[in-house]
Design an enzyme around this catalytic site. Sequence first.
Site, PDB file in Angstrom:
ATOM      1  N   ASP A   1       0.698  -1.240  -0.075  1.00 13.03           N
ATOM      2  CA  ASP A   1      -0.075   0.195  -0.024  1.00 13.03           C
ATOM      3  C   ASP A   1       0.511   1.048  -0.566  1.00 13.03           C
ATOM      4  OD1 ASP A   1      -2.005  -1.824   0.326  1.00 13.03           O
ATOM      5  OD2 ASP A   1      -3.251  -1.611   2.159  1.00 13.03           O
TER       6      ASP A   1
ATOM      7  N   ASP B   1     -15.924  -2.216  -3.906  1.00 11.82           N
ATOM      8  CA  ASP B   1     -15.548  -1.739  -2.602  1.00 11.82           C
ATOM      9  C   ASP B   1     -17.098  -1.274  -2.329  1.00 11.82           C
ATOM     10  OD1 ASP B   1     -12.738  -2.070  -3.402  1.00 11.82           O
ATOM     11  OD2 ASP B   1     -13.019  -0.062  -4.322  1.00 11.82           O
TER      12      ASP B   1
END
Length: 258
Positions: free
Chosen positions: A14, A140
């Site tokens: 990330d 998402d």
Amino acid sequence: MISKETFEIFPSVDIVDGIAMTSNSAIRLTRGESSTLRRPLGTPAEVALAWQNAGAKWIHVVDLDAASGRGSNSHLIADVLAAVDINVQVCGGIRDETILRKVLATGCQRVNLGTAALENPDWCAQAIAEYGDKIAIALDVKSTSEGYQLATHGWNVSKGNLWDLLERLDKQGCQRYVVTDVERGGMMSSPNFTLLQEVCAKTSSPVIAGGGVSSLDDLRALADLSTIGVEGAILGQALHIGKVPLEDALAATQSPRR
């Protein structure tokens, strides 16, 4: 047919401000929370190479700066591809053809589109048709009083109904989905198994579970869902803080081929 023998673990890298961070700190920073939350792991290439050396066959790279409109780390993604010789999937801020081509030019095996599926549906359909298996759609998801809604722009905006989007994408030929309950991403509160089961019941395309893994038991439970279409899981925060070592995750879910 998907089986436990083909279930994959996708350790995540990330990226925020050019650094690979723990999933929780990366997500919270892109939401504008305190910079004291920074929990760096190293350069993206260093972290990806560490996951490869631990046995990973895939790396999941998230450009959170691009996803939230704060910039792009495409040069660092290229560094990751140069450092490893395993498969890499990339997501974050890929919303038009120019950006998509730039990311694919790094040599990555797969790109996840998210916001574009809602905001640029015609182009998204063209990308699915042109690039086939190189395109996955990131769903998402946020639970609301109006049902499952999609979270976009780095999970900062909610819009669109999950089932309407899934139906359209299936008709357009989407070959893979990455499904994340955004309330669980980076929180180690266990995956939303109900959501995954509901998605798998509505599509024949394989699903990768994203977000919430907190233990080896969570991973084993996800691997058990391989019979209904869950082909893998993204491993973030629990891996980043050492709660679930990658070697243990691989052994727990892929022992039949070791």
